[in-house]
Design an enzyme around this catalytic site. Structure first.
Site, PDB file in Angstrom:
ATOM      1  N   ILE A 156       0.831  -1.209   0.000  1.00  0.00           N
ATOM      2  CA  ILE A 156       0.000   0.000   0.000  1.00  0.00           C
ATOM      3  C   ILE A 156       0.870   1.265   0.000  1.00  0.00           C
ATOM      4  CG2 ILE A 156      -1.884   1.224   1.175  1.00  0.00           C
ATOM      5  CD1 ILE A 156      -2.597  -1.597  -0.103  1.00  0.00           C
ATOM      6  N   GLU A 364      -1.245   0.138 -10.365  1.00  0.00           N
ATOM      7  CA  GLU A 364      -2.510   0.665 -10.907  1.00  0.00           C
ATOM      8  C   GLU A 364      -2.967  -0.152 -12.131  1.00  0.00           C
ATOM      9  OE1 GLU A 364      -3.394   4.772 -10.653  1.00  0.00           O
ATOM     10  OE2 GLU A 364      -2.045   5.101  -8.962  1.00  0.00           O
TER      11      GLU A 364
HETATM   12  N1  COS Z   1     -15.892   2.306 -14.169  1.00  0.00           N
HETATM   13  C1  COS Z   1     -17.045   2.045 -13.490  1.00  0.00           C
HETATM   14  N2  COS Z   1     -17.452   0.805 -13.183  1.00  0.00           N
HETATM   15  C2  COS Z   1     -16.684  -0.220 -13.603  1.00  0.00           C
HETATM   16  C3  COS Z   1     -15.489  -0.022 -14.323  1.00  0.00           C
HETATM   17  C4  COS Z   1     -15.107   1.316 -14.607  1.00  0.00           C
HETATM   18  N3  COS Z   1     -13.979   1.575 -15.262  1.00  0.00           N
HETATM   19  N4  COS Z   1     -14.944  -1.213 -14.577  1.00  0.00           N
HETATM   20  C5  COS Z   1     -15.749  -2.143 -14.046  1.00  0.00           C
HETATM   21  N5  COS Z   1     -16.811  -1.531 -13.455  1.00  0.00           N
HETATM   22  C6  COS Z   1     -17.954  -2.170 -12.792  1.00  0.00           C
HETATM   23  C7  COS Z   1     -18.675  -3.093 -13.769  1.00  0.00           C
HETATM   24  O1  COS Z   1     -19.634  -2.387 -14.510  1.00  0.00           O
HETATM   25  C8  COS Z   1     -19.294  -4.097 -12.850  1.00  0.00           C
HETATM   26  O2  COS Z   1     -20.449  -3.557 -12.252  1.00  0.00           O
HETATM   27  P1  COS Z   1     -21.862  -4.349 -12.286  1.00  0.00           P
HETATM   28  O3  COS Z   1     -21.604  -5.624 -11.567  1.00  0.00           O
HETATM   29  O4  COS Z   1     -22.783  -3.432 -11.579  1.00  0.00           O
HETATM   30  O5  COS Z   1     -22.162  -4.547 -13.726  1.00  0.00           O
HETATM   31  C9  COS Z   1     -18.271  -4.226 -11.724  1.00  0.00           C
HETATM   32  O6  COS Z   1     -17.497  -3.030 -11.761  1.00  0.00           O
HETATM   33  C10 COS Z   1     -17.369  -5.427 -11.907  1.00  0.00           C
HETATM   34  O7  COS Z   1     -16.660  -5.313 -13.111  1.00  0.00           O
HETATM   35  P2  COS Z   1     -16.044  -6.551 -13.882  1.00  0.00           P
HETATM   36  O8  COS Z   1     -17.106  -7.608 -14.033  1.00  0.00           O
HETATM   37  O9  COS Z   1     -15.373  -6.056 -15.098  1.00  0.00           O
HETATM   38  O10 COS Z   1     -14.949  -7.084 -12.807  1.00  0.00           O
HETATM   39  P3  COS Z   1     -13.871  -8.230 -12.944  1.00  0.00           P
HETATM   40  O11 COS Z   1     -13.680  -8.791 -11.608  1.00  0.00           O
HETATM   41  O12 COS Z   1     -14.209  -9.147 -14.058  1.00  0.00           O
HETATM   42  O13 COS Z   1     -12.488  -7.530 -13.421  1.00  0.00           O
HETATM   43  C11 COS Z   1     -10.699  -5.973 -13.628  1.00  0.00           C
HETATM   44  C12 COS Z   1     -12.179  -6.254 -13.406  1.00  0.00           C
HETATM   45  C13 COS Z   1      -9.827  -7.140 -13.961  1.00  0.00           C
HETATM   46  C14 COS Z   1     -10.638  -4.966 -14.747  1.00  0.00           C
HETATM   47  C15 COS Z   1     -10.275  -5.340 -12.280  1.00  0.00           C
HETATM   48  O14 COS Z   1     -10.268  -6.320 -11.270  1.00  0.00           O
HETATM   49  C16 COS Z   1      -8.958  -4.619 -12.316  1.00  0.00           C
HETATM   50  O15 COS Z   1      -8.869  -3.494 -12.798  1.00  0.00           O
HETATM   51  N6  COS Z   1      -7.912  -5.274 -11.770  1.00  0.00           N
HETATM   52  C17 COS Z   1      -6.659  -4.630 -11.569  1.00  0.00           C
HETATM   53  C18 COS Z   1      -6.644  -4.000 -10.224  1.00  0.00           C
HETATM   54  C19 COS Z   1      -5.574  -2.996 -10.124  1.00  0.00           C
HETATM   55  O16 COS Z   1      -5.398  -2.125 -10.961  1.00  0.00           O
HETATM   56  N7  COS Z   1      -4.824  -3.098  -9.043  1.00  0.00           N
HETATM   57  C20 COS Z   1      -3.774  -2.197  -8.839  1.00  0.00           C
HETATM   58  C21 COS Z   1      -3.665  -1.931  -7.393  1.00  0.00           C
HETATM   59  S1  COS Z   1      -4.360  -0.479  -6.936  1.00  0.00           S
HETATM   60  S2  COS Z   1      -2.815   0.718  -7.060  1.00  0.00           S
END
Ligand code: COS
Length: 383
Positions: A156, A364
């Site tokens: 974190i 990210e």
């Molecule tokens: N903006 C708004 N809502 C979003 C969104 C976005 N960019 N992306 C996804 N959502 C919403 C979806 O619409 C869905 O909502 P509903 O269930 O109401 O339809 C929900 O979030 C879940 O989305 P999704 O089904 O795409 O989730 P998944 O678990 O399949 O995967 C990924 C999403 C892989 C894209 C996500 O887990 C991700 O970004 N992982 C990387 C995490 C990351 O960047 N970590 C870094 C550490 S933080 S520094």
């Protein structure tokens, strides 16, 4: 609200001068001591850099996304540790609050985040939930008048310094995926919130990460972000859309810095009786780097403008992050190559940037996650 042109120009010139005259001379010291001097932190706060993206009504500068990336183009021209210090308050640490917090929550925290009095952290990642963020296991269980949080967050950023954490935890154990996740605003010092030792990292010395462990950490009901359960994952995704664009701008800035250093070195360094910049194979490396950095700059600016027009830029932010972070990796590699043996030696600083740049392809959202987001959204657009 956008700043008038003169004020914006003044801000960019101030940041550029500060980076050139104050921060660049400290790069070696920050890396060696793994710490940013306290007086520099104070000066950064005085310049308003903790509150670039926080609305003016809460004490920030309220920059548009286009303005924010322009500032990042300047701030990123030095060691990323300086940017990281203000990065969470402007990005992942405050944006959840700005986008989805209640008025009362915003009033409680945003002014102190904008001034730098309070540092914020974004606690999403866990030991078993990195790219698959929706599988997180940290639980927030309802108890009398609030919630008890249990779980461990990993890597974190700024956690060792944070006064406020946006913590993602599962409030609905029946919902294993994204829908069961909620976000909480948890203050440092809350009993049951424990920090692990600082992580030892490959690069980005001066920027600190650690585990954040929750052991029966009780928070009041109004710590729930937006006072709505089940919205946390969407909040995290929206926050990351913005964060990814900011990181892309930092990648562009680091690439431009490395290109400038490489060009200067190539013009001074003589081999075979002439500056190495006159050799076409060196020129090719410089030209490729310049071209790629320019392409990334254009992507970042165009995506930022679209975001300011309130368009959905999830795909374009992922495209920018994917291209810019991979690009700066290639540029850093060429910078080491152009510097030759000197590029491998710590005194020149190029090897440090090479190590620092490696993180951009991971945090990210890894490059592979950006690819997945882009391809999924393409399929959605078609259907
Ligand atoms: N903006 C708004 N809502 C979003 C969104 C976005 N960019 N992306 C996804 N959502 C919403 C979806 O619409 C869905 O909502 P509903 O269930 O109401 O339809 C929900 O979030 C879940 O989305 P999704 O089904 O795409 O989730 P998944 O678990 O399949 O995967 C990924 C999403 C892989 C894209 C996500 O887990 C991700 O970004 N992982 C990387 C995490 C990351 O960047 N970590 C870094 C550490 S933080 S520094």
């Amino acid at each position: 609200m956008a700043l008038d042109q003169e004020t914006m120009q003044g801000l960019l010139e101030t940041v550029s001068r500060f980076v050139r005259e104050r921060l660049k001379p400290l790069e070696h010291q920050v890396a060696d001591e793994d710490a940013i001097p306290p007086d520099v932190r104070r000066e950064i706060a005085e310049l308003g850099l903790f509150g670039l993206s926080i609305p003016e009504e809460f004490g920030g500068l309220g920059l548009t996304m286009e303005e924010e990336v322009q500032v990042a183009f300047e701030l990123g021209k030095t060691s990323p540790a300086f940017r990281s210090l203000v990065g969470t308050n402007n990005g992942i640490g405050s944006q959840g609050l700005i986008l989805d917090g209640t008025e009362e929550q915003k009033r409680r925290y945003l002014p102190r985040l904008a001034s730098g009095e309070l540092i914020s952290s974004f606690a999403l990642t866990e030991p078993e939930a990195g790219s698959d963020a929706a599988s997180l296991k940290t639980m927030a269980t309802r108890v009398n008048g609030g919630y008890a949080i249990n779980g461990t967050k990993r890597f974190i950023t700024n956690a060792p310094h944070a006064g406020l954490f946006t913590v993602f935890a599962r409030t609905d154990p029946e919902q294993p995926g994204a829908r069961g996740v909620s976000a909480f605003l948890v203050e440092a010092g809350t009993p049951g919130l424990i920090l692990g030792p600082n992580d030892r990292k490959m690069g980005q010395k001066g920027s600190h990460t650690c585990d954040v462990i929750f052991e029966d950490c009780h928070v009041p009901a109004d710590a729930l972000l937006g006072e709505r359960e089940g919205q946390g994952f969407r909040t995290a995704m929206k926050v990351l859309d913005r964060g990814r664009l900011h990181i892309s701008a930092i990648c562009v800035a680091m690439a431009e810095r490395l290109i400038e250093d490489s060009l200067r070195y190539a013009m001074e360094r003589k081999q075979f009786g002439q500056p190495i910049a006159e050799f076409q194979l060196v020129q090719a490396m410089l030209a490729d780097s310049r071209t790629e950095a320019y392409a990334a700059r254009c992507m970042v600016l165009e995506t930022a403008r679209r975001k300011d027009r309130l368009e959905d830029v999830a795909t374009e932010a992922a495209c920018s992050k994917l291209f810019a972070s991979e690009m700066v990796g290639r540029v850093a590699d060429r910078a080491v190559q152009i510097h030759g043996g000197a590029g491998y030696m710590a005194d020149y600083g190029v090897e440090r940037f090479y190590r620092d740049a490696r993180l951009f392809r991971i945090y990210e959202g890894t490059s592979q996650i950006q690819q997945l987001v882009i391809a999924r959204n393409m399929a959605k657009e078609l259907s």
